[in-house]
Design a protein around this motif. Structure first.
Motif, PDB file in Angstrom:
ATOM      1  N   LEU A 178       0.816  -1.211   0.000  1.00 58.02           N
ATOM      2  CA  LEU A 178       0.000   0.000   0.000  1.00 58.02           C
ATOM      3  C   LEU A 178       0.851   1.263   0.000  1.00 58.02           C
ATOM      4  O   LEU A 178       0.592   2.197  -0.764  1.00 58.02           O
ATOM      5  N   ALA A 179       1.868   1.312   0.847  1.00 56.77           N
ATOM      6  CA  ALA A 179       2.685   2.515   0.976  1.00 56.77           C
ATOM      7  C   ALA A 179       3.728   2.629  -0.124  1.00 56.77           C
ATOM      8  O   ALA A 179       4.166   3.742  -0.453  1.00 56.77           O
ATOM      9  N   GLY A 180       4.157   1.490  -0.686  1.00 57.91           N
ATOM     10  CA  GLY A 180       5.120   1.521  -1.775  1.00 57.91           C
ATOM     11  C   GLY A 180       6.522   1.911  -1.368  1.00 57.91           C
ATOM     12  O   GLY A 180       7.335   2.284  -2.206  1.00 57.91           O
ATOM     13  N   GLU A 181       6.821   1.821  -0.082  1.00 55.77           N
ATOM     14  CA  GLU A 181       8.142   2.221   0.389  1.00 55.77           C
ATOM     15  C   GLU A 181       9.209   1.230  -0.068  1.00 55.77           C
ATOM     16  O   GLU A 181       8.956   0.027  -0.201  1.00 55.77           O
ATOM     17  N   ALA A 182      10.431   1.747  -0.278  1.00 55.02           N
ATOM     18  CA  ALA A 182      11.535   0.898  -0.726  1.00 55.02           C
ATOM     19  C   ALA A 182      12.169   0.182   0.455  1.00 55.02           C
ATOM     20  O   ALA A 182      12.335   0.747   1.540  1.00 55.02           O
ATOM     21  N   ALA A 183      12.526  -1.068   0.234  1.00 58.54           N
ATOM     22  CA  ALA A 183      13.194  -1.883   1.248  1.00 58.54           C
ATOM     23  C   ALA A 183      14.662  -2.018   0.891  1.00 58.54           C
ATOM     24  O   ALA A 183      15.008  -2.394  -0.232  1.00 58.54           O
ATOM     25  N   GLY A 184      15.533  -1.710   1.855  1.00 59.93           N
ATOM     26  CA  GLY A 184      16.948  -1.964   1.672  1.00 59.93           C
ATOM     27  C   GLY A 184      17.238  -3.445   1.825  1.00 59.93           C
ATOM     28  O   GLY A 184      16.330  -4.271   1.951  1.00 59.93           O
ATOM     29  N   ALA A 185      18.518  -3.793   1.862  1.00 59.86           N
ATOM     30  CA  ALA A 185      18.904  -5.202   1.882  1.00 59.86           C
ATOM     31  C   ALA A 185      18.286  -5.954   3.052  1.00 59.86           C
ATOM     32  O   ALA A 185      17.668  -7.007   2.884  1.00 59.86           O
ATOM     33  N   ALA A 186      18.448  -5.421   4.262  1.00 57.58           N
ATOM     34  CA  ALA A 186      17.950  -6.127   5.444  1.00 57.58           C
ATOM     35  C   ALA A 186      16.436  -6.254   5.418  1.00 57.58           C
ATOM     36  O   ALA A 186      15.884  -7.317   5.746  1.00 57.58           O
ATOM     37  N   ASP A 187      15.743  -5.185   5.027  1.00 59.91           N
ATOM     38  CA  ASP A 187      14.286  -5.226   4.984  1.00 59.91           C
ATOM     39  C   ASP A 187      13.780  -6.155   3.889  1.00 59.91           C
ATOM     40  O   ASP A 187      12.759  -6.838   4.059  1.00 59.91           O
ATOM     41  N   ALA A 188      14.466  -6.184   2.740  1.00 59.64           N
ATOM     42  CA  ALA A 188      14.044  -7.071   1.654  1.00 59.64           C
ATOM     43  C   ALA A 188      14.138  -8.532   2.080  1.00 59.64           C
ATOM     44  O   ALA A 188      13.257  -9.339   1.778  1.00 59.64           O
ATOM     45  N   ILE A 189      15.209  -8.869   2.809  1.00 58.98           N
ATOM     46  CA  ILE A 189      15.353 -10.237   3.303  1.00 58.98           C
ATOM     47  C   ILE A 189      14.306 -10.507   4.379  1.00 58.98           C
ATOM     48  O   ILE A 189      13.668 -11.567   4.391  1.00 58.98           O
ATOM     49  N   PHE A 190      14.097  -9.569   5.269  1.00 60.72           N
ATOM     50  CA  PHE A 190      13.103  -9.713   6.336  1.00 60.72           C
ATOM     51  C   PHE A 190      11.709  -9.936   5.766  1.00 60.72           C
ATOM     52  O   PHE A 190      10.920 -10.734   6.291  1.00 60.72           O
ATOM     53  N   ALA A 191      11.396  -9.247   4.662  1.00 60.15           N
ATOM     54  CA  ALA A 191      10.072  -9.352   4.049  1.00 60.15           C
ATOM     55  C   ALA A 191       9.924 -10.560   3.139  1.00 60.15           C
ATOM     56  O   ALA A 191       8.846 -10.795   2.585  1.00 60.15           O
ATOM     57  N   GLY A 192      10.989 -11.334   2.960  1.00 59.55           N
ATOM     58  CA  GLY A 192      10.911 -12.517   2.109  1.00 59.55           C
ATOM     59  C   GLY A 192      11.021 -12.224   0.630  1.00 59.55           C
ATOM     60  O   GLY A 192      10.694 -13.079  -0.196  1.00 59.55           O
ATOM     61  N   LEU A 193      11.525 -11.043   0.280  1.00 50.81           N
ATOM     62  CA  LEU A 193      11.694 -10.676  -1.130  1.00 50.81           C
ATOM     63  C   LEU A 193      13.091 -10.989  -1.639  1.00 50.81           C
ATOM     64  O   LEU A 193      13.357 -10.881  -2.833  1.00 50.81           O
ATOM     65  N   ALA A 194      13.995 -11.328  -0.740  1.00 48.12           N
ATOM     66  CA  ALA A 194      15.374 -11.664  -1.100  1.00 48.12           C
ATOM     67  C   ALA A 194      15.889 -12.685  -0.096  1.00 48.12           C
ATOM     68  O   ALA A 194      15.265 -12.923   0.944  1.00 48.12           O
ATOM     69  N   ASP A 195      17.041 -13.278  -0.406  1.00 49.48           N
ATOM     70  CA  ASP A 195      17.564 -14.367   0.416  1.00 49.48           C
ATOM     71  C   ASP A 195      18.898 -14.062   1.076  1.00 49.48           C
ATOM     72  O   ASP A 195      19.175 -14.549   2.169  1.00 49.48           O
ATOM     73  N   ALA A 196      19.754 -13.294   0.414  1.00 48.14           N
ATOM     74  CA  ALA A 196      21.093 -13.068   0.941  1.00 48.14           C
ATOM     75  C   ALA A 196      21.608 -11.718   0.472  1.00 48.14           C
ATOM     76  O   ALA A 196      21.247 -11.232  -0.600  1.00 48.14           O
ATOM     77  N   MET A 197      22.495 -11.121   1.294  1.00 45.94           N
ATOM     78  CA  MET A 197      23.141  -9.866   0.928  1.00 45.94           C
ATOM     79  C   MET A 197      24.595 -10.147   0.576  1.00 45.94           C
ATOM     80  O   MET A 197      25.357 -10.665   1.392  1.00 45.94           O
ATOM     81  N   VAL A 198      24.961  -9.836  -0.648  1.00 45.48           N
ATOM     82  CA  VAL A 198      26.340  -9.949  -1.109  1.00 45.48           C
ATOM     83  C   VAL A 198      26.798  -8.543  -1.489  1.00 45.48           C
ATOM     84  O   VAL A 198      26.147  -7.882  -2.290  1.00 45.48           O
ATOM     85  N   PRO A 199      27.874  -8.053  -0.920  1.00 45.78           N
ATOM     86  CA  PRO A 199      28.328  -6.702  -1.271  1.00 45.78           C
ATOM     87  C   PRO A 199      28.544  -6.553  -2.768  1.00 45.78           C
ATOM     88  O   PRO A 199      28.970  -7.498  -3.440  1.00 45.78           O
ATOM     89  N   ARG A 200      28.237  -5.368  -3.261  1.00 47.99           N
ATOM     90  CA  ARG A 200      28.388  -5.135  -4.700  1.00 47.99           C
ATOM     91  C   ARG A 200      29.789  -5.496  -5.180  1.00 47.99           C
ATOM     92  O   ARG A 200      29.962  -6.075  -6.265  1.00 47.99           O
ATOM     93  N   ALA A 201      30.793  -5.166  -4.388  1.00 46.57           N
ATOM     94  CA  ALA A 201      32.178  -5.437  -4.802  1.00 46.57           C
ATOM     95  C   ALA A 201      32.471  -6.919  -4.922  1.00 46.57           C
ATOM     96  O   ALA A 201      33.416  -7.318  -5.622  1.00 46.57           O
TER      97      ALA A 201
END
Length: 350
Positions: free
Chosen positions: A162-185
């Protein structure tokens, strides 16, 4: 004209690289076809063990679908073809017979979520911004978002949809939209490791390569306000959510209420209906089917074109929603938007 999708085999890894960096890799209909054709190629190649999807440039994987082409089209014929092919691609990625790795670096929104968040292995980086911001342009979270978001913890998905707010790495994983954070480098090293895997390494081998390079993204900011979100977004009516946010009294609730009041009222009501329907949907395809018909209705007689005009064409950021107030949204109209409008996307599926 060259393709806006780079397709190549690197060792045992099939690579699909979206190549419209100046447009934040926004998906055109032709790109959807090119990705699907690439999956055909990699599925048939016994030397390919996994597929990796990424975006060129450093700004993002994909900012969504190509809104300009939808705005310029007449009627709903072009959109019907575009969305039917896009949604079938999203479902195919979810079911692909070989491991699919999606690198959700930078901006990953709308249609970008559709081609990445349904993959088996979903990587975010410290630069990721994952969102379904469609209610802000008079549309709805589509591409299977109404399947994904209801499966987030508590009412987190309702809030994000509803709010359309963006999720950073931790929030995306918390919300089940992603699985792991790998640094860009570290992403190039990961790509090299995946390419060096035996073609029969499977999900276990791919997962181990990712895990070896993953880092802790830190605490999820959304987890700190989950109690407010769960309490205020538990209702099945948008006006009840707004009332609960007002009564909560916290700064977060006040900011969220202000955010919701700027969205298209009809989009909010329809989106909440679809999110609730998605909770009990039997499959991703069922949610995509509902989204498809609702999207066509919104393009035909909703606020979607006006939202594109305000955000992309004229860029005045002053959309004129019809209706302009939540109290003026006609429930009968919303009910009609939940009914089929065109031929099914997935014949024989429910």
């Amino acid at each position: 004209m060259g393709s806006d999708v780079i397709v190549e085999a690197v060792g045992s890894l099939g690579r699909i690289r979206l190549d419209r960096p100046k447009a934040l890799n926004a998906l055109t209909h032709a790109m959807v076809g090119d990705i699907d054709a690439a999956l055909d190629r990699f599925a048939a190649d016994p030397g390919i063990g996994a597929v990796l999807l990424s975006g060129e440039g450093e700004r993002g994987l994909c900012a969504g679908g190509d809104l300009r082409s939808l705005y310029a089209s007449e009627g709903t014929g072009f959109a019907e073809t575009f969305w039917r092919d896009e949604y079938r691609l999203d479902a195919r990625i979810a079911q692909f017979e070989k491991p699919v790795v999606a690198v959700m670096d930078g901006i990953t929104m709308g249609g970008g979520v559709g081609i990445s968040a349904h993959a088996r292995h979903r990587i975010v980086t410290e630069h990721s911004q994952v969102a379904t911001p469609e209610t802000g342009i008079g549309f709805l979270p589509d591409v299977g978002a109404t399947w994904l978001l209801p499966r987030a913890p508590g009412e987190i998905g309702t809030y994000l949809g509803l709010a359309g707010e963006a999720a950073g790495a931790a929030d995306a994983i918390f919300a089940g939209l992603a699985d792991a954070m790998v640094p860009r480098a570290a992403v190039p090293d990961l790509i090299g490791a995946l390419a060096a895997l035996p073609a029969d390494a499977g999900h276990e081998g791919v997962g181990a390569a990712i895990e070896a390079r993953a880092q802790d993204p830190g605490p999820a900011p959304l987890s700190e306000v989950r109690d407010v979100i769960d309490r205020c977004f538990a209702y099945d009516m948008v006006d009840e959510i707004l009332t609960a946010l007002e009564a909560d009294g916290s700064d977060f609730a006040a900011r969220t209420r202000t955010t919701l009041l700027a969205k298209a009222p009809a989009s909010l009501v329809l989106t909440l209906c679809l999110l609730r329907r998605g909770r009990t949907a039997p499959s991703l395809e069922a949610s995509l089917e509902s989204e498809f018909h609702a999207a066509l209705w919104m393009l035909a007689e909703g606020d979607f074109r006006e939202g594109i005009r305000a955000a992309v064409i004229d860029k005045d950021r002053r959309p004129r929603w019809r209706p302009a107030a939540l109290a003026e949204v006609d429930p009968a109209r919303i009910a009609r938007w939940l009914e089929p409008r065109a031929e099914t996307v997935f014949p024989g599926r429910r």
